[in-house]
Design a protein around this motif. Structure first.
Motif, short mmCIF file in Angstrom:
data_model
loop_
_atom_site.label_atom_id
_atom_site.label_comp_id
_atom_site.label_asym_id
_atom_site.label_seq_id
_atom_site.Cartn_x
_atom_site.Cartn_y
_atom_site.Cartn_z
N GLY A 324 0.79 -1.22 0.00
CA GLY A 324 0.00 0.00 0.00
C GLY A 324 0.82 1.27 0.00
N TYR A 325 2.04 1.19 0.53
CA TYR A 325 2.88 2.39 0.62
C TYR A 325 3.11 3.03 -0.74
CZ TYR A 325 6.55 5.39 2.56
OH TYR A 325 7.30 6.47 2.96
N ALA A 326 3.26 2.24 -1.77
CA ALA A 326 3.55 2.77 -3.10
C ALA A 326 2.39 3.60 -3.65
CB ALA A 326 3.87 1.62 -4.06
N ARG A 327 1.20 3.45 -3.09
CA ARG A 327 0.04 4.20 -3.59
C ARG A 327 -0.28 5.44 -2.75
NH1 ARG A 327 -1.46 -1.26 -3.93
NH2 ARG A 327 -2.69 -1.15 -2.00
N GLU A 328 0.53 5.72 -1.73
CA GLU A 328 0.27 6.88 -0.87
C GLU A 328 0.38 8.19 -1.67
OE1 GLU A 328 -0.84 7.07 2.06
OE2 GLU A 328 -0.01 5.55 3.41
N ASN A 329 -0.53 9.11 -1.37
CA ASN A 329 -0.50 10.43 -2.01
C ASN A 329 -1.28 11.41 -1.13
OD1 ASN A 329 -0.30 12.60 -3.73
ND2 ASN A 329 -1.55 11.74 -5.36
N LEU A 337 4.97 14.67 -14.38
CA LEU A 337 6.38 15.00 -14.29
C LEU A 337 6.77 15.88 -15.48
CD1 LEU A 337 9.01 14.24 -12.64
CD2 LEU A 337 9.47 12.62 -14.47
N PRO A 338 7.43 17.01 -15.24
CA PRO A 338 7.85 17.85 -16.37
C PRO A 338 8.79 17.09 -17.31
CG PRO A 338 7.97 19.10 -14.34
CD PRO A 338 7.70 17.67 -13.95
N ALA A 339 8.66 17.37 -18.58
CA ALA A 339 9.47 16.68 -19.59
C ALA A 339 10.96 16.92 -19.39
CB ALA A 339 9.04 17.12 -20.99
N PHE A 340 11.33 18.07 -18.80
CA PHE A 340 12.76 18.37 -18.69
C PHE A 340 13.49 17.43 -17.74
CE2 PHE A 340 11.19 21.56 -15.48
CZ PHE A 340 11.91 21.12 -14.39
N GLY A 381 3.92 19.78 -7.07
CA GLY A 381 2.89 18.77 -6.89
C GLY A 381 2.89 17.67 -7.93
N VAL A 382 4.07 17.11 -8.21
CA VAL A 382 4.16 16.01 -9.18
C VAL A 382 3.50 14.76 -8.61
CG1 VAL A 382 5.77 14.43 -10.35
CG2 VAL A 382 6.21 16.89 -10.34
N LEU A 383 2.80 14.04 -9.44
CA LEU A 383 2.20 12.76 -9.07
C LEU A 383 3.30 11.85 -8.53
CD1 LEU A 383 -0.44 11.00 -9.25
CD2 LEU A 383 0.45 10.20 -11.45
N PRO A 384 3.20 11.37 -7.29
CA PRO A 384 4.28 10.57 -6.71
C PRO A 384 4.71 9.39 -7.57
CG PRO A 384 2.73 11.18 -4.99
CD PRO A 384 2.13 11.64 -6.29
N GLU A 385 3.77 8.73 -8.20
CA GLU A 385 4.09 7.57 -9.04
C GLU A 385 5.10 7.92 -10.12
OE1 GLU A 385 1.80 4.82 -12.39
OE2 GLU A 385 0.64 5.81 -10.82
N GLU A 386 4.95 9.12 -10.71
CA GLU A 386 5.83 9.48 -11.83
C GLU A 386 7.22 9.88 -11.36
OE1 GLU A 386 4.23 12.05 -14.81
OE2 GLU A 386 2.49 10.75 -15.17
N ALA A 411 11.14 12.94 0.04
CA ALA A 411 11.12 14.05 -0.91
C ALA A 411 9.71 14.59 -1.15
CB ALA A 411 11.74 13.62 -2.24
N MET A 412 8.72 13.69 -1.27
CA MET A 412 7.37 14.11 -1.66
C MET A 412 6.40 14.23 -0.49
SD MET A 412 7.75 14.68 -4.82
CE MET A 412 6.06 14.96 -5.33
N HIS A 413 6.79 13.78 0.70
CA HIS A 413 5.91 13.84 1.89
C HIS A 413 4.53 13.24 1.59
CE1 HIS A 413 5.65 15.26 6.01
NE2 HIS A 413 4.44 15.74 5.78
N ALA A 414 4.53 12.27 0.69
CA ALA A 414 3.25 11.69 0.24
C ALA A 414 2.66 10.71 1.23
CB ALA A 414 3.43 11.01 -1.13
N ASP A 415 3.45 10.31 2.23
CA ASP A 415 2.93 9.39 3.24
C ASP A 415 2.40 10.13 4.46
OD1 ASP A 415 5.24 10.27 4.45
OD2 ASP A 415 6.15 8.29 4.70
N GLY A 416 2.25 11.45 4.36
CA GLY A 416 1.67 12.23 5.44
C GLY A 416 2.56 12.40 6.64
N GLY A 417 3.85 12.15 6.50
CA GLY A 417 4.77 12.32 7.61
C GLY A 417 5.10 11.06 8.36
N TYR A 418 4.75 9.91 7.79
CA TYR A 418 5.05 8.64 8.47
C TYR A 418 6.56 8.42 8.56
CZ TYR A 418 4.78 3.69 9.72
OH TYR A 418 4.91 2.49 10.36
#
Length: 513
Positions: A324-329, A337-340, A381-386, A411-418
């Motif tokens: 489940g961790y991989a789906r956290e957002n 993700l920007p093309a650059f 706000g890049v989608l964490p998956e990308e 880097a993305m704090h997508a797990d809410g601070g876990y």
């Protein structure tokens, strides 16, 4: 035959548990290069070349010791392209009584082993990876009952448990953590020797030729190729770091310079992560340098903290929280993700330099990853998956157990601070302080708004505005939110306008079908 011992790409150690008790007269080792592993993300060509060359060298070392090695190369016309298919073919060739593997470093492979069991009607034994300081079970016991996990507390527990840098029950120097002494900005006159470099031998040249033929259109250069590809070379790389860079590593580990890719960093992580070096031998050698008066405590403690503390901590969280961790957002980030990130074509000099180094070397150090490419992805706000896929693909040391928590959690704090207590968001001021990137940038780091303003400046405040509800109450953000509260409505409106204009200008990465 007796046992077929299946080694994965990151199992290149004679101490790997799947080789324990090997019977050279009756057992065989299986090693395979397969399309599924090169293609599930678009791995950097230098990363592929490094791992395949290291695998081939390790196979030769085993053969020299009388071990039968069944090795399938990527360009073998009979290669069916997956771990499962190649394991099934090997079973038909060898007719083993059982199969032994060491637990893999990625959840997707561990989950696939159940499919292997269904397809192959012989026992498959999965052994623990004993190369880590902390087993999965031990980490689970440490984490049990804790509402929040914090690396600092885990690190202190590990120091005591394994007796690193300890004076009895107390830490060396009277402090657990010397991070405050590891933040010197770069200065003129620094003369780093950089990591040790090796010339490719015939095995590596053959791998490079194959990789260039098959993956030459991907992001990344294969040459110059200078990584260690066997244990002897990796040990020399460790010795080189101890002699030439460790003493200055602590002071400048957070610094970044345009013309110095590595400064005093060791560039040993890929060797530890694939098995050419063990984390324990590295930490013991680092600790010995302190006791022998060859390196100061802030350098030695800082390095040990990264390995004994952070590396073990992120692995523990990965296996505790997957899949489940991989789906956290938790910040609900949705921007492509920007093309650059795949081209390096941006006017922001810090990003251009770090991405260019990544393209050339399949490596950049932890502050470049966290506070430049990671910080920017967080702010917009890049989608964490990308962004997670990008980090996994482009770095030679990236396996998912270490990459995913570092990217998604830190880097993305997508797990809410876990994983960590705060988002690592910063304006251009941090990058200007810790690097010389800003001096040659088309944008002005001193400007907060306007056409020449550093985008990190207004994007930082825009990030706080957009995520106020999600992040309010985090004590580590009290000061920036207090500053935000003092801004008048016109300034906030200008920040939002500049940010939206800039974000609209970003070309998104279009993932290949």
């Amino acid at each position: 035959m007796g046992t077929l011992r299946f080694l994965f790409t990151d199992h290149l150690s004679k101490e790997i548990s799947s080789l324990d008790g090997i019977d050279r007269d009756n057992d065989a080792v299986l090693m395979v290069e397969v399309d599924d592993e090169t293609d599930y993300v678009p791995h950097h060509p230098k990363k592929i070349a490094f791992l395949f060359s290291a695998m081939r060298h390790f196979a030769e070392e085993l053969r020299d010791e009388g071990v039968e090695v069944d090795y399938v190369t990527l360009d073998d016309p009979r290669n069916e392209g997956s771990f499962r298919a190649e394991l099934e073919r090997a079973v038909k060739r060898h007719l083993p009584e059982r199969i032994i593997v060491t637990e893999p470093g990625e959840y997707r492979v561990e989950a696939a082993i159940d499919d292997w069991r269904a397809a192959i009607d012989i026992p498959i034994e999965v052994r623990a990876d004993t190369r880590f300081f902390c087993s999965r079970d031990a980490f689970g016991e440490w984490a049990k009952g804790k509402k929040q996990l914090r690396m600092e507390m885990f690190y202190r527990w590990m120091r005591q448990r394994h007796s690193f840098l300890m004076e009895g029950d107390a830490p060396e120097g009277g402090r657990w953590n010397f991070d405050a002494e590891n933040r010197k900005p770069p200065k003129k006159g620094l003369d780093p020797s950089g990591p040790m470099r090796f010339e490719p031998d015939d095995i590596t040249e053959a791998v490079l030729t194959m990789v260039e033929r098959r993956f030459g259109n991907r992001f990344g250069s294969t040459r110059p190729f200078w990584f260690a590809v066997n244990r002897t070379q990796a040990r020399r790389a460790l010795d080189h770091f101890l002699q030439h860079s460790l003493a200055s590593f602590g002071d400048y580990q957070d610094a970044m310079m345009e013309d110095e890719d590595y400064l005093f960093h060791s560039v040993l992580s890929q060797y530890m992560n694939c098995g050419l070096l063990s984390p324990e031998e590295v930490c013991r050698e680092i600790e010995a340098a302190f006791h022998e008066g060859e390196a100061p405590l802030n350098a030695v403690e800082g390095y040990v903290r990264q390995i004994l503390g952070w590396r073990e901590y992120v692995r523990g969280i990965y296996w505790l929280k997957m899949p489940g961790y991989a789906r956290e957002n938790r910040l609900e980030a949705t921007r492509p993700l920007p093309a650059f990130y795949w081209t390096g074509e941006t006017d922001m000099n810090c990003l251009a330099k770090v991405i260019d180094q990544t393209r050339r070397e399949a490596h950049s150090h932890h502050i470049q990853r966290l506070m430049v490419t990671g910080n920017f992805a967080l702010l917009i706000g890049v989608l964490p998956e990308e962004i997670c896929e990008w980090y996994l693909a482009v770095y030679a040391d990236a396996f998912e157990w270490v990459e995913l928590p570092n990217t998604l959690g830190m880097a993305m704090h997508a797990d809410g601070g876990y994983l960590g207590s705060k988002p690592y968001a910063a304006s251009g001021n941090y990058i200007n302080k810790m690097s010389d990137f800003c001096g040659n940038c088309r944008f002005n780091v001193k400007d907060k708004l306007g056409p020449d303003a550093c985008p990190f400046n207004y994007l930082y405040w825009n990030f706080l505005i957009e995520n106020r509800q999600r992040l309010d109450g985090n004590p580590r953000l009290n000061r920036p939110f207090a500053t935000l509260d003092r801004m008048d409505g016109d300034r906030i409106a200008a920040i939002r306008k500049e940010s939206n204009k800039f974000l609209a200008s970003l070309e998104p990465w279009k993932k290949a079908a």
